[in-house]
Design a protein around this motif. Structure first.
Motif, PDB file in Angstrom:
ATOM      1  N   MET A 148       8.405 -10.963  -7.543  1.00 58.35           N
ATOM      2  CA  MET A 148       9.056  -9.810  -6.921  1.00 58.35           C
ATOM      3  C   MET A 148       8.081  -9.141  -5.959  1.00 58.35           C
ATOM      4  SD  MET A 148      11.010  -6.706  -8.844  1.00 58.35           S
ATOM      5  CE  MET A 148       9.932  -5.331  -8.754  1.00 58.35           C
ATOM      6  N   ALA A 149       8.538  -8.881  -4.752  1.00 54.87           N
ATOM      7  CA  ALA A 149       7.671  -8.288  -3.733  1.00 54.87           C
ATOM      8  C   ALA A 149       7.308  -6.856  -4.105  1.00 54.87           C
ATOM      9  CB  ALA A 149       8.381  -8.322  -2.376  1.00 54.87           C
ATOM     10  N   VAL A 150       6.067  -6.516  -3.771  1.00 59.17           N
ATOM     11  CA  VAL A 150       5.576  -5.166  -4.055  1.00 59.17           C
ATOM     12  C   VAL A 150       5.936  -4.249  -2.890  1.00 59.17           C
ATOM     13  CG1 VAL A 150       3.558  -3.738  -4.501  1.00 59.17           C
ATOM     14  CG2 VAL A 150       3.696  -6.050  -5.454  1.00 59.17           C
ATOM     15  N   THR A 151       6.509  -3.109  -3.198  1.00 62.32           N
ATOM     16  CA  THR A 151       6.781  -2.106  -2.169  1.00 62.32           C
ATOM     17  C   THR A 151       5.580  -1.174  -2.075  1.00 62.32           C
ATOM     18  OG1 THR A 151       9.146  -2.170  -2.645  1.00 62.32           O
ATOM     19  CG2 THR A 151       8.315  -0.257  -1.425  1.00 62.32           C
ATOM     20  N   TYR A 152       4.893  -1.254  -0.958  1.00 63.68           N
ATOM     21  CA  TYR A 152       3.688  -0.451  -0.802  1.00 63.68           C
ATOM     22  C   TYR A 152       4.028   0.974  -0.373  1.00 63.68           C
ATOM     23  CZ  TYR A 152       1.402  -5.006  -0.874  1.00 63.68           C
ATOM     24  OH  TYR A 152       0.973  -6.254  -1.237  1.00 63.68           O
ATOM     25  N   PRO A 153       3.184   1.930  -0.714  1.00 62.45           N
ATOM     26  CA  PRO A 153       3.431   3.317  -0.285  1.00 62.45           C
ATOM     27  C   PRO A 153       3.345   3.455   1.228  1.00 62.45           C
ATOM     28  CG  PRO A 153       1.747   3.211  -2.014  1.00 62.45           C
ATOM     29  CD  PRO A 153       1.975   1.808  -1.537  1.00 62.45           C
ATOM     30  N   GLN A 154       4.035   4.399   1.756  1.00 59.13           N
ATOM     31  CA  GLN A 154       3.982   4.670   3.185  1.00 59.13           C
ATOM     32  C   GLN A 154       2.748   5.507   3.499  1.00 59.13           C
ATOM     33  OE1 GLN A 154       7.456   6.439   4.888  1.00 59.13           O
ATOM     34  NE2 GLN A 154       6.358   7.267   6.646  1.00 59.13           N
ATOM     35  N   LEU A 155       1.917   5.032   4.390  1.00 56.97           N
ATOM     36  CA  LEU A 155       0.758   5.802   4.847  1.00 56.97           C
ATOM     37  C   LEU A 155       1.166   6.719   5.994  1.00 56.97           C
ATOM     38  CD1 LEU A 155      -2.049   3.053   4.855  1.00 56.97           C
ATOM     39  CD2 LEU A 155      -1.337   4.586   3.000  1.00 56.97           C
TER      40      LEU A 155
END
Length: 543
Positions: A1-8
């Motif tokens: 499952m792809a990781v959703t990274y935080p928005q910088l």
């Protein structure tokens, strides 16, 4: 499952370095290291906003450094900067960003790499939108200038205020808004470099506390202005490492006011926003394990209030006023709290009232005690939640419970322990330890020269020297005056059926034995020597 990274917060670094305040920017930690060329432990961070990187982030606060040591801010961690301040480091001539509060958005272990622009799911800051993929508001430039920019432009008011926790010796253009929690009395000082006066006050905001010192000109300028519980703007003081010998505040720095400093009273509308006095209460039972000379806060019920009495300091020969107050709390332990001089005379608390004490000193004198000093403050029936809890306990059961006393009673010792003079020896009075006991004896002889001439200026009772020109010199005050104050140091021989000893009595005690004041006795010595001798010997062979 792809990781959703935080928005910088894309573009945030460029705006921060341009003195534009960005609210709570989200950045990624690329690397950090300890700065070794410093007297104080601090760390330098390199962070990325997904577009650019900046290596000018500095962390100094002990709370954040402790979190660093626990591994909370590891490599590649995404963090949200909750509080930070931009300033110019005079040593390197460039801007640095001092971080005073930040939280983890996603750990570096979970991310595992440096995020690029596409992976951080962001666009440059604009008015097009203000919501991130995780539902949090996107960081936007503040319409208010940063503290540094505000200071340069002369902007005043709460919008240009920075938190106390952000103040460091490397940040010069700061302005704080803080409530005064305690104020020390003005003191005069004199040494080889000159003489002057000094006072200090402690203040706090939402972030932490700090001590402010004012010497001589600034002392005279601000002493009457500063009042406990009022809120002030303070700018342009000298920030330096705190002397922990004289301060117990949870801050590594303190402020010294200088000729450029400005202290202004806040408007009433802003005062209501400021936190009130912050207490760190210690239970009375736990005072036994607290180190001597520690400074503590205590919340207790006033069990008893003694009358204000006068004593003579053995060290300085000064007359002091003192008042002892018995305190008890929910631990059913009792301790003696001593107030001194004007504070002792002005105390108007009553039994069964709740008292909150800030900055009391823990001592050891016939058991554990608490003592007031210049920075000690107290509130009667304070408006805090703990007051109602303690009051309910006392009314329900506390007033009928027997208590464990940490401080021995003077009166108990005086009433119960009697000695013959032959029992008073080096074992009875051991070194610096004070002993209390009662004796019954007869005065058989008094000293013939009990009067000395004291300075008497500003409470100074040091012996003066006759200049033989109508003036008397005080070595402590470095002044010459035609006036002096007669004082008593009376040697008395006591005798009972077992032995005879000589004791020394000071001022009030000597006046009680002689039945005449020091001033009246001195007048007899100057005008009527036979009556002077008669007054000295009147107490002989009396019990």
């Amino acid at each position: 499952m792809a990781v959703t990274y935080p928005q910088l917060s894309h573009g945030a670094l460029q705006q921060i370095l341009a003195d534009q305040k960005v609210n709570r920017p989200v950045l990624q930690i690329i690397v950090y290291k300890q700065m070794s060329q410093s007297d104080q432990l601090k760390y330098r961070f390199q962070m990325s906003d997904g577009v650019e990187t900046c290596s000018n982030f500095v962390i100094i606060l002990p709370e954040l450094i402790q979190r660093i040591s626990k591994g909370e801010f590891e490599k590649f961690t995404v963090v949200e900067l909750k509080a930070y301040t931009c300033t110019v480091n005079p040593g390197i001539g460039r801007e640095i960003i001092v971080v005073s509060d930040m939280s983890v958005v996603m750990s570096g272990a979970k991310i595992g790499k440096r995020l690029d622009k596409q992976e951080s799911n962001g666009g440059f800051l604009s008015n097009a939108g203000n919501t991130s993929l995780n539902g949090k508001p996107r960081a936007e430039p503040s319409k208010t200038a940063s503290p540094m920019a505000a200071a340069k432009s002369g902007v005043s008011g709460p919008q240009s205020v920075c938190p106390i926790s952000a103040i460091t010796p490397y940040f010069n253009a700061w302005k704080i808004r803080a409530r005064v929690t305690s104020k020390a009395n003005k003191r005069n000082w004199s040494n080889a470099r000159g003489e002057g006066c000094v006072f200090s006050f402690d203040c706090m905001d939402e972030s932490t506390e700090i001590r402010v010192n004012a010497f001589t000109k600034e002392c005279d300028k601000y002493y009457d202005l500063i009042e406990v519980n009022k809120v002030y703007y303070i700018t342009k003081g000298t920030v330096k490492t705190a002397n922990k010998k004289f301060s117990n505040l949870a801050n590594d720095y303190e402020i010294t006011l200088n000729s450029d400093s400005v202290v202004e009273l806040c408007a009433d509308i802003e005062v209501s926003e400021m936190p009130k006095i912050r207490y760190r209460f210690v239970q009375i039972k736990d005072l036994e394990s607290v180190a001597l000379q520690s400074v503590v806060d205590v919340l207790a019920v006033v069990k008893n209030v003694d009358e204000c009495m006068s004593i003579t300091s053995k060290k300085t020969q000064k007359e002091l006023k003192k008042r002892d107050i018995a305190l008890v709390d929910k631990t059913s332990y009792e301790v003696r709290f001593t107030l001194w001089n004007e504070v002792a005379e002005q105390f108007d608390g009553q039994t069964n009232q709740i008292i909150a004490i800030k900055n009391a000193v823990v001592g050891e004198f016939n058991g554990r005690t608490l003592s007031g000093v210049s920075s000690t403050t107290y509130q009667l029936d304070p408006d805090i939640p703990e007051t109602n809890i303690l009051k309910e306990w006392f009314e329900r059961e506390g007033q009928t419970l027997s208590t464990n006393t940490l401080s021995k009673s003077y009166e108990g010792i005086r009433d119960n322990e009697w000695k013959f003079l032959s029992q008073i020896n080096e074992q009875t009075v051991n070194g610096d330890n004070r002993s209390y006991f009662n004796i019954r004896a007869r005065v058989v002889q008094t000293g013939r020269n009990p009067i000395y001439k004291a300075c008497g200026q500003n409470g100074c009772l040091k012996k003066v020297t006759d200049n033989n020109n109508g003036f008397y010199h005080c070595a402590k005050c470095q002044t010459d005056s035609t006036q002096y104050e007669p004082r008593l140091v009376l040697s008395v021989a006591l005798s009972d059926c077992t032995s005879e000893i000589w004791i020394t009595l000071f001022q009030e005690q000597a006046e009680k034995i002689l039945g005449i004041s020091a001033k009246e006795l001195h007048e007899l010595q100057e005008s009527n020597p036979p009556e002077f001798v008669k007054a000295l010997t009147a107490s002989e062979f009396k019990e």
